[in-house]
Design a protein around this motif. Structure first.
Motif, PDB file in Angstrom:
ATOM      1  N   ALA A   1       0.821  -1.212   0.000  1.00 47.16           N
ATOM      2  CA  ALA A   1       0.000   0.000   0.000  1.00 47.16           C
ATOM      3  C   ALA A   1       0.856   1.263   0.000  1.00 47.16           C
ATOM      4  O   ALA A   1       0.418   2.312  -0.485  1.00 47.16           O
ATOM      5  N   HIS A   2       2.068   1.179   0.539  1.00 47.89           N
ATOM      6  CA  HIS A   2       2.937   2.364   0.563  1.00 47.89           C
ATOM      7  C   HIS A   2       3.152   2.917  -0.839  1.00 47.89           C
ATOM      8  O   HIS A   2       3.005   4.126  -1.082  1.00 47.89           O
ATOM      9  N   ASP A   3       3.504   2.034  -1.787  1.00 50.37           N
ATOM     10  CA  ASP A   3       3.739   2.498  -3.162  1.00 50.37           C
ATOM     11  C   ASP A   3       2.449   2.971  -3.818  1.00 50.37           C
ATOM     12  O   ASP A   3       2.465   3.906  -4.630  1.00 50.37           O
ATOM     13  N   GLY A   4       1.325   2.325  -3.489  1.00 50.52           N
ATOM     14  CA  GLY A   4       0.055   2.770  -4.056  1.00 50.52           C
ATOM     15  C   GLY A   4      -0.306   4.176  -3.623  1.00 50.52           C
ATOM     16  O   GLY A   4      -0.806   4.983  -4.414  1.00 50.52           O
ATOM     17  N   ILE A   5      -0.056   4.493  -2.357  1.00 48.05           N
ATOM     18  CA  ILE A   5      -0.348   5.825  -1.843  1.00 48.05           C
ATOM     19  C   ILE A   5       0.583   6.866  -2.459  1.00 48.05           C
ATOM     20  O   ILE A   5       0.163   7.968  -2.826  1.00 48.05           O
ATOM     21  N   LEU A   6       1.857   6.523  -2.600  1.00 42.38           N
ATOM     22  CA  LEU A   6       2.842   7.476  -3.111  1.00 42.38           C
ATOM     23  C   LEU A   6       2.649   7.790  -4.586  1.00 42.38           C
ATOM     24  O   LEU A   6       2.842   8.934  -5.021  1.00 42.38           O
ATOM     25  N   HIS A   7       2.243   6.812  -5.390  1.00 44.57           N
ATOM     26  CA  HIS A   7       2.269   6.982  -6.847  1.00 44.57           C
ATOM     27  C   HIS A   7       0.892   6.971  -7.494  1.00 44.57           C
ATOM     28  O   HIS A   7       0.791   6.783  -8.713  1.00 44.57           O
ATOM     29  N   HIS A   8      -0.200   7.189  -6.738  1.00 42.59           N
ATOM     30  CA  HIS A   8      -1.531   7.059  -7.348  1.00 42.59           C
ATOM     31  C   HIS A   8      -1.875   8.211  -8.281  1.00 42.59           C
ATOM     32  O   HIS A   8      -2.916   8.161  -8.954  1.00 42.59           O
ATOM     33  N   HIS A   9      -1.024   9.243  -8.372  1.00 41.94           N
ATOM     34  CA  HIS A   9      -1.249  10.326  -9.332  1.00 41.94           C
ATOM     35  C   HIS A   9      -0.241  10.285 -10.486  1.00 41.94           C
ATOM     36  O   HIS A   9      -0.122  11.268 -11.232  1.00 41.94           O
ATOM     37  N   GLU A  10       0.457   9.194 -10.651  1.00 41.35           N
ATOM     38  CA  GLU A  10       1.313   9.029 -11.834  1.00 41.35           C
ATOM     39  C   GLU A  10       0.437   8.750 -13.055  1.00 41.35           C
ATOM     40  O   GLU A  10      -0.701   8.281 -12.929  1.00 41.35           O
ATOM     41  N   ARG A  11       0.979   9.038 -14.246  1.00 38.05           N
ATOM     42  CA  ARG A  11       0.269   8.801 -15.507  1.00 38.05           C
ATOM     43  C   ARG A  11       1.033   7.802 -16.355  1.00 38.05           C
ATOM     44  O   ARG A  11       2.254   7.701 -16.276  1.00 38.05           O
ATOM     45  N   MET A  12       0.318   7.105 -17.204  1.00 35.80           N
ATOM     46  CA  MET A  12       0.958   6.111 -18.055  1.00 35.80           C
ATOM     47  C   MET A  12       1.941   6.752 -19.034  1.00 35.80           C
ATOM     48  O   MET A  12       2.902   6.111 -19.467  1.00 35.80           O
ATOM     49  N   ASP A  13       1.720   8.013 -19.397  1.00 37.37           N
ATOM     50  CA  ASP A  13       2.626   8.679 -20.342  1.00 37.37           C
ATOM     51  C   ASP A  13       3.787   9.373 -19.636  1.00 37.37           C
ATOM     52  O   ASP A  13       4.565  10.079 -20.266  1.00 37.37           O
ATOM     53  N   GLY A  14       3.892   9.225 -18.320  1.00 36.40           N
ATOM     54  CA  GLY A  14       5.018   9.782 -17.584  1.00 36.40           C
ATOM     55  C   GLY A  14       4.859  11.227 -17.188  1.00 36.40           C
ATOM     56  O   GLY A  14       5.815  11.832 -16.673  1.00 36.40           O
ATOM     57  N   ARG A  15       3.674  11.830 -17.385  1.00 33.78           N
ATOM     58  CA  ARG A  15       3.488  13.238 -17.074  1.00 33.78           C
ATOM     59  C   ARG A  15       2.767  13.448 -15.740  1.00 33.78           C
ATOM     60  O   ARG A  15       2.223  14.514 -15.481  1.00 33.78           O
ATOM     61  N   GLY A  16       2.754  12.424 -14.909  1.00 30.22           N
ATOM     62  CA  GLY A  16       2.102  12.542 -13.612  1.00 30.22           C
ATOM     63  C   GLY A  16       3.072  12.974 -12.534  1.00 30.22           C
ATOM     64  O   GLY A  16       4.190  13.407 -12.806  1.00 30.22           O
ATOM     65  N   TYR A  17       2.629  12.845 -11.296  1.00 31.32           N
ATOM     66  CA  TYR A  17       3.460  13.265 -10.167  1.00 31.32           C
ATOM     67  C   TYR A  17       3.291  12.262  -9.047  1.00 31.32           C
ATOM     68  O   TYR A  17       2.327  11.494  -9.049  1.00 31.32           O
ATOM     69  N   PRO A  18       4.215  12.175  -8.117  1.00 39.50           N
ATOM     70  CA  PRO A  18       5.333  13.106  -7.876  1.00 39.50           C
ATOM     71  C   PRO A  18       6.639  12.713  -8.556  1.00 39.50           C
ATOM     72  O   PRO A  18       7.571  13.497  -8.573  1.00 39.50           O
ATOM     73  N   SER A  19       6.751  11.494  -9.149  1.00 38.40           N
ATOM     74  CA  SER A  19       8.047  11.029  -9.657  1.00 38.40           C
ATOM     75  C   SER A  19       8.116  10.922 -11.163  1.00 38.40           C
ATOM     76  O   SER A  19       9.154  10.565 -11.708  1.00 38.40           O
ATOM     77  N   GLY A  20       7.030  11.174 -11.868  1.00 42.64           N
ATOM     78  CA  GLY A  20       7.053  11.090 -13.323  1.00 42.64           C
ATOM     79  C   GLY A  20       7.259   9.691 -13.851  1.00 42.64           C
ATOM     80  O   GLY A  20       7.837   9.516 -14.931  1.00 42.64           O
ATOM     81  N   LEU A  21       6.792   8.664 -13.125  1.00 43.08           N
ATOM     82  CA  LEU A  21       6.904   7.290 -13.609  1.00 43.08           C
ATOM     83  C   LEU A  21       5.975   7.074 -14.783  1.00 43.08           C
ATOM     84  O   LEU A  21       4.951   7.748 -14.929  1.00 43.08           O
ATOM     85  N   ALA A  22       6.314   6.087 -15.641  1.00 39.39           N
ATOM     86  CA  ALA A  22       5.502   5.823 -16.827  1.00 39.39           C
ATOM     87  C   ALA A  22       5.310   4.318 -16.992  1.00 39.39           C
ATOM     88  O   ALA A  22       6.150   3.517 -16.580  1.00 39.39           O
ATOM     89  N   GLY A  23       4.182   3.944 -17.610  1.00 48.68           N
ATOM     90  CA  GLY A  23       3.926   2.562 -17.989  1.00 48.68           C
ATOM     91  C   GLY A  23       4.003   1.589 -16.826  1.00 48.68           C
ATOM     92  O   GLY A  23       3.481   1.819 -15.735  1.00 48.68           O
ATOM     93  N   GLU A  24       4.700   0.477 -17.078  1.00 50.86           N
ATOM     94  CA  GLU A  24       4.802  -0.593 -16.091  1.00 50.86           C
ATOM     95  C   GLU A  24       5.672  -0.215 -14.900  1.00 50.86           C
ATOM     96  O   GLU A  24       5.686  -0.941 -13.894  1.00 50.86           O
ATOM     97  N   ARG A  25       6.387   0.886 -14.996  1.00 49.93           N
ATOM     98  CA  ARG A  25       7.178   1.326 -13.839  1.00 49.93           C
ATOM     99  C   ARG A  25       6.285   1.818 -12.705  1.00 49.93           C
ATOM    100  O   ARG A  25       6.702   1.869 -11.555  1.00 49.93           O
ATOM    101  N   ILE A  26       5.061   2.183 -13.029  1.00 48.85           N
ATOM    102  CA  ILE A  26       4.101   2.588 -11.998  1.00 48.85           C
ATOM    103  C   ILE A  26       3.623   1.329 -11.280  1.00 48.85           C
ATOM    104  O   ILE A  26       3.193   0.373 -11.920  1.00 48.85           O
ATOM    105  N   PRO A  27       3.694   1.276  -9.955  1.00 48.00           N
ATOM    106  CA  PRO A  27       3.254   0.079  -9.227  1.00 48.00           C
ATOM    107  C   PRO A  27       1.804  -0.279  -9.552  1.00 48.00           C
ATOM    108  O   PRO A  27       0.975   0.598  -9.833  1.00 48.00           O
TER     109      PRO A  27
END
Length: 478
Positions: free
Chosen positions: A343-369
């Motif tokens: 759940a820690h990663d889900g809470i931290l990255h739930h505003h990431e986008r598949m195209d990498g334009r989300g926040y807070p880390s700019g993760l993209a695709g399968e790199r998003i948990p």
């Protein structure tokens, strides 16, 4: 009242009432007393509570009592082996009496003495029904003669009667006291006859057979030992899960007090996340953790100024950055809670986008948990379908169309498809405003996803935590 009527055959004047001989048979009172004492002690031990003997010792030594922590719901399954053994060895009224002392003099529950009296009466009725079924099929004669497997049929009938009466009474109480739907009666009756009950019933049968053997009650006590240990371990696990749930609820309530417009949003995101995950075939343990992640996804709002959360108008660039850092605040707040796990990663990255334009880390695709990709869809869906004070919620069909439009760029298409398939089976009603609330005359927020004003994602800061800034708007956000 019904439980009191079950005890009437124990009265000396019950003989002339024309009752069946086995119903008013002579009672072995020492056996009744010992079984009642065992039931009270083993039930308290199995629930992790102080036994009556321990409470008596503390009273004699004038030590402060240990606070009772008994469950607040109707008692679905007490320590069954002792009650079942009493139903096999005693007349029905005496078998019902075994359950009474623990109900009347056991630990006081959260809802006080009335709930406690109800539980004692409920178990007395269940034990009475089980003993009646056993006697009607000539179970005592088969048991005394150790005629197996013929004696198993009356035993199975006794278990069925106990579970049926117990399940109906628990379900009926939930319908009357908590307003549940009547279907809960059938579910409770079916759930009452699960594998744990059958195992405990077999233990009760073994206790009855050994008790009437050459070693008497001593052998029966030895047979109860492994069952009591397993029941205690199960109770401890249940208590730990309840503590986890209480921790999560406390955090959610703190967020909802601060941001009243999102009241109920956290629970709905948790529910929608579970719907998606079940459609994907996720294991039960991960489902529980995912639900916690969905419920706590916005816990970082505790670190955001209340005025920003409640503002209906547009935010400045600095104010938007202050709001968009809430996933980091949430991660920092819960990362020391070990049972949350993934759940820690889900809470931290739930505003990431598949195209990498989300926040807070700019993760993209399968790199998003995976948890974050699920919660992102559930969060946007509930936000779009919820009516708030400054805009109306969208119909489910329009929200689904928007999720499909943004699949691949903002949302994981697999998660979007899983939610759509789940909504085809499970009903989801849009959230309406409370009675008396009026929606302000402001335009509805468009469903489209604006293009990001800053295309460059934010790189993780030293130490593994994401840095602030560099965000893009998300579908479904207010």
């Amino acid at each position: 009242m019904a439980a009191v009527c079950c005890l009437l055959p124990l009265l000396p004047a019950s003989g002339p009432l024309g009752l069946p001989r086995w119903l008013g048979a002579s009672v072995d009172w020492p056996k009744v007393g010992l079984l009642a004492c065992l039931h009270g002690c083993w039930e308290s031990l199995a629930q992790g509570l102080p036994t009556p003997c321990l409470r008596l010792v503390r009273t004699l030594l004038r030590r402060p009592p240990v606070p009772d922590r008994a469950p607040a719901r109707p008692c679905a399954n007490a320590f069954f082996p002792v009650l079942f053994a009493g139903a096999l060895m005693l007349p029905p009224s005496a078998a019902a009496l075994v359950a009474v002392p623990a109900g009347l003099f056991g630990p006081t529950e959260a809802h006080g003495r009335p709930r406690q009296v109800w539980n004692g009466a409920q178990l007395a009725l269940s034990a009475f029904a089980a003993s009646v079924a056993f006697h009607l099929l000539a179970g005592p004669q088969l048991l005394l003669g150790s005629r197996f497997p013929a004696a198993l049929l009356p035993g199975l009938a006794a278990v069925t009667a106990f579970c049926l009466v117990n399940g109906v009474l628990v379900g009926g109480m939930l319908v009357l006291a908590e307003g549940r739907r009547p279907i809960v009666l059938l579910r409770r009756s079916a759930a009452a006859a699960g594998l744990p009950v059958l195992v405990h019933a077999a233990g009760g049968l073994m206790v009855a057979v050994l008790w009437q053997g050459p070693y008497g009650a001593f052998a029966a006590l030895l047979a109860l030992l492994p069952l009591s240990i397993s029941a205690w371990v199960f109770a401890q696990g249940h208590r730990e899960r309840a503590a986890h749930q209480a921790t999560v609820q406390a955090l959610v309530q703190a967020v909802e007090i601060k941001d009243s417009y999102t009241r109920g949003h956290s629970e709905r995101v948790g529910r929608a996340s579970v719907l998606i995950a079940r459609q994907l075939g996720m294991e039960a343990d991960r489902l529980r953790t995912l639900r916690f992640a969905g419920i706590l996804h916005d816990v970082g709002k505790l670190g955001v100024a209340t005025e920003l959360l409640r503002r209906n108008g547009p935010l400045s660039e600095a104010e938007r950055r202050a709001v968009e850092i809430h996933p980091v605040h949430g991660y920092e707040l819960v990362r020391g809670i070990a049972f949350l796990g993934e759940a820690h990663d889900g809470i931290l990255h739930h505003h990431e986008r598949m195209d990498g334009r989300g926040y807070p880390s700019g993760l993209a695709g399968e790199r998003i948990p995976e948890f974050a990709r699920i919660i992102s869809v559930a969060d946007a869906f509930d936000s779009m379908t919820s009516t708030r004070s400054y805009r109306r919620g969208r119909p489910v069909t329009e929200a689904v169309a928007e999720l499909e439009r943004c699949a691949g760029s903002q949302f994981d298409p697999v998660m979007v498809r899983a939610l759509i398939d789940a909504l085809a089976v499970h009903d989801w009603q849009p959230v309406l405003p409370p009675p008396g609330d009026c929606i302000r005359a402001v335009p509805d927020i468009p469903l489209g996803v604006p293009e990001p004003v800053r295309p460059a994602p934010v790189l993780p800061a030293p130490g593994g935590l994401p840095a602030q800034g560099g965000t893009v708007p998300t579908a479904g956000q207010p």
